[in-house]
Design an enzyme around this catalytic site. Structure first.
Site, mmCIF file in Angstrom:
data_model
loop_
_atom_site.group_PDB
_atom_site.id
_atom_site.type_symbol
_atom_site.label_atom_id
_atom_site.label_comp_id
_atom_site.label_asym_id
_atom_site.label_seq_id
_atom_site.Cartn_x
_atom_site.Cartn_y
_atom_site.Cartn_z
ATOM 1 N N TYR A 129 0.846 -1.185 0.000
ATOM 2 C CA TYR A 129 0.000 0.000 0.000
ATOM 3 C C TYR A 129 0.899 1.259 0.000
ATOM 4 C CZ TYR A 129 -3.506 3.302 1.596
ATOM 5 O OH TYR A 129 -4.345 4.374 1.702
ATOM 6 N N ASP A 201 -0.067 -7.315 6.385
ATOM 7 C CA ASP A 201 -1.243 -6.495 6.120
ATOM 8 C C ASP A 201 -2.178 -7.359 5.273
ATOM 9 O OD1 ASP A 201 -3.133 -4.808 4.972
ATOM 10 O OD2 ASP A 201 -1.711 -3.180 4.589
ATOM 11 N N LYS A 226 -11.934 -0.781 4.795
ATOM 12 C CA LYS A 226 -12.214 -1.504 3.565
ATOM 13 C C LYS A 226 -13.271 -2.587 3.809
ATOM 14 C CE LYS A 226 -8.859 1.184 2.348
ATOM 15 N NZ LYS A 226 -7.463 0.814 2.261
HETATM 16 C C1 LIG Z 1 -6.323 1.311 2.738
HETATM 17 C C2 LIG Z 1 -5.178 0.449 3.053
HETATM 18 C C3 LIG Z 1 -4.292 0.782 4.087
HETATM 19 C C4 LIG Z 1 -4.420 2.043 4.888
HETATM 20 O O1 LIG Z 1 -5.584 2.038 5.646
HETATM 21 P P1 LIG Z 1 -6.320 3.391 6.114
HETATM 22 O O2 LIG Z 1 -7.472 2.872 6.891
HETATM 23 O O3 LIG Z 1 -6.701 4.145 4.887
HETATM 24 O O4 LIG Z 1 -5.341 4.147 6.931
HETATM 25 C C5 LIG Z 1 -3.259 -0.092 4.346
HETATM 26 N N1 LIG Z 1 -3.089 -1.222 3.635
HETATM 27 C C6 LIG Z 1 -3.909 -1.564 2.631
HETATM 28 C C7 LIG Z 1 -3.646 -2.819 1.884
HETATM 29 C C8 LIG Z 1 -4.973 -0.734 2.289
HETATM 30 O O5 LIG Z 1 -5.781 -1.079 1.287
#
Ligand SMILES: *Cc1c(COP(=O)(O)O)cnc(C)c1O
Length: 407
Positions: A129, A201, A226
C-alpha cells in the site's frame, strides 16, 4: 485451531456465524439478566470509580481508565477481529495506517536485538500500500528504521535481503495492483528461523480468505476502512497477534495517540456482521468478471489470482479460500484506461476498495502517480492497467457497465 483452508461446508465455515455473533456479546444489564443484542456504544473519554482503591487499580492497568488506551467498544471490535483471525489479542486503531505504523515501529525499533538504542532494518515487499511504502521510505530513516524493498512473493529475495539488523518483514497477503500472493508458510518459517517479526497487512484478503497467524505471522494488520466495515463510511484499523505482541504495539498506540473512536468501532462492528456474506458475493462476482473481461475486445490482459493464467494461481488455490474480490486488467494504454474510467455508470468513480460499491482505479494516474515511468515499467504497472474492487451490485449490471465503457 486456525487453518486458512476451509474445513468443510463451503468457503467460510463457521466464520459467518462468528462474525454475526461478534457484535452482540455483552454482559447482562438488567434485573432479568437481559443484555443488549447489539454491542453497546460506550462513547466516553473516561471512566469513574467508586473510591480511591478502585482508582488505584485502574491506574495500575487493571481497569478502564481513559479511552485513548482502552474502551469497551473499541475492545469489542478488536476481540471480534482477533477471534476471526485466530489470534489471542487485538487492538483497534484510528486508521489502517495507525495500525501498520504502530506495529512496524514497535517491532523495528524495540526488543532484544536493538534495545532502545535505535532502529533496525525492515524488509518490505514491493507493491505494498502506498502509505506503507511512504511511511517506511520517508519517515522510517528519520527514526533510524531503514527498509529494503524486495519482490517478497519470491521468498528467496527476502532470504537474500535478511541481515543481522533485520527486525521486521512487512508484506501484504495480496499485493496491489497486480494481486501477487505471498508465500505465507515459507515466510513464516523464515521469520521464525531468523527470529524476525513477520507483519502481514491482510486488508485485501480479510479473514474470510486467509488467516496469516496460522502460517507464522507475528502480527496481522487490517485497514477496517475496507472490507471489514464495508460501507465506505469510516476510517479505522486493527492489529491482531499474541498477547505479548499486542502489549508491545499497544504502547505505541497509547503514546502516538492512534486509538480508534468508540463510534467508529460501533459502526465497524455493524459492518463486520455481514462481512463474510459481502466478501463471498464480491469474490464470486470478481471471478466471473475476471473471466468475462479476459474475453472482451480491447482487454490485453487480466490479473486475477483465481485464474490459471495468474503467476500465483497455484499458491492462491493453496492459501486462499477464493481468488479474492479484486480484479486488475490492462487496456492498450493510458488513454484507453482513462476513457473506460470516464465512461463507467454503475461503478462509482471513488478511491479506496472493499466497499459494497464497485470502485475502479487507474494506478498510473492515482496510486502510482508519484512513481517514475521507468519504475512503474519495472514493477509491471502498465499505463493501461486498471484495478477494480468488485462490489455487491448485480454482476450482470457490472458486466454490462464494463462492456459499454469499453465499447
Ligand atoms: C487502505 C489500506 C491501508 C491504509 O488504511 P487506512 O485505513 O486508509 O489508513 C493499508 N493497507 C492496505 C492494503 C490498504 O488497502
Amino acid at each position: 485451531m486456525a487453518s486458512s483452508r476451509p474445513a468443510a461446508g463451503g468457503p467460510f465455515p463457521r466464520l459467518d456465524t462468528r462474525a454475526v455473533h461478534a457484535a452482540s456479546a455483552s454482559p447482562p444489564l438488567g434485573a432479568a439478566g437481559e443484555s443488549p443484542h447489539a454491542a453497546p456504544l460506550y462513547q466516553t473519554a473516561n471512566f469513574t470509580y467508586p473510591d480511591s482503591a478502585a482508582a488505584d487499580r485502574a491506574a495500575a492497568g487493571g481497569a478502564y481508565l481513559y479511552s485513548r488506551d482502552a474502551n469497551p467498544t473499541t475492545d469489542a471490535l478488536a476481540r471480534a477481529l482477533a477471534d476471526l483471525e485466530g489470534g489471542a489479542a487485538g487492538l483497534s486503531f484510528a486508521s489502517g495506517m495507525a495500525a501498520i505504523a504502530s506495529a512496524v515501529f514497535a517491532f523495528a525499533t524495540d526488543g532484544d536485538k536493538g534495545g532502545d538504542k535505535g532502529g533496525g532494518e525492515v524488509i518490505a515487499s514491493e507493491g505494498l500500500y502506498g502509505g506503507s511504502t511512504e511511511l517506511l521510505a520517508e519517515l522510517g530513516p528519520r527514526h533510524g528504521v531503514h527498509t529494503r524493498f524486495v519482490p517478497a512473493w519470491d521468498v528467496d529475495t527476502v532470504r537474500a535481503a535478511l541481515g543481522p539488523r533485520t527486525r521486521v518483514i512487512l508484506i501484504e497477503t495480496i499485493t496491489n495492483p497486480l494481486l501477487r500472493v505471498a508465500d505465507l508458510p515459507a515466510l513464516g518459517a523464515l521469520a521464525a528461523e531468523r527470529g524476525v517479526a513477520l507483519i502481514v497487512d491482510s486488508t485485501f484478503a480479510t479473514p474470510c480468505l486467509c488467516r496469516p497467524l496460522s502460517h507464522g505471522a507475528t502480527v496481522v494488520a487490517h485497514s477496517i476502512s475496507k472490507y471489514v466495515s464495508g460501507h465506505g463510511d469510516l476510517i479505522g484499523g486493527v492489529t491482531v497477534g499474541s498477547a505479548e505482541a499486542m502489549s508491545r504495539v499497544r504502547r505505541y498506540r497509547l503514546l502516538l495517540g492512534g486509538m480508534m473512536d468508540p463510534f467508529c468501532a460501533w459502526l465497524a462492528l455493524r459492518g463486520l456482521r455481514t462481512m463474510p456474506l459481502r466478501v463471498e458475493r464480491q469474490c464470486k462476482s470478481a471471478a466471473y468478471l475476471a473471466d468475462r473481461l479476459a474475453a472482451m475486445p480491447g482487454v490485453v490482459r487480466v490479473h486475477y489470482p483465481g485464474r490459471a493464467d495468474h503467476p500465483d494461481s497455484a499458491r492462491a488455490r493453496e492459501l486462499l479460500a477464493t481468488g479474492g474480490a479484486m480484479v486488475s486488467f490492462e487496456l492498450a494504454g493510458a488513454a484507453a484506461a482513462r476513457r473506460l474510467y470516464d465512461r463507467l455508470r454503475v461503478v462509482a468513480r471513488a478511491a479506496s476498495l472493499g466497499e459494497v460499491s464497485s470502485l475502479p482505479t487507474h494506478p498510473a494516474s492515482f496510486s502510482h502517480r508519484g512513481v517514475s515511468a521507468g519504475e512503474r515499467a519495472r514493477l509491471g504497472i502498465t499505463d493501461g492497467l486498471l484495478r477494480l474492487s468488485v462490489g455487491i451490485e448485480a454482476v450482470e449490471d457490472l458486466e454490462d457497465d464494463l462492456r459499454q465503457a469499453l465499447g
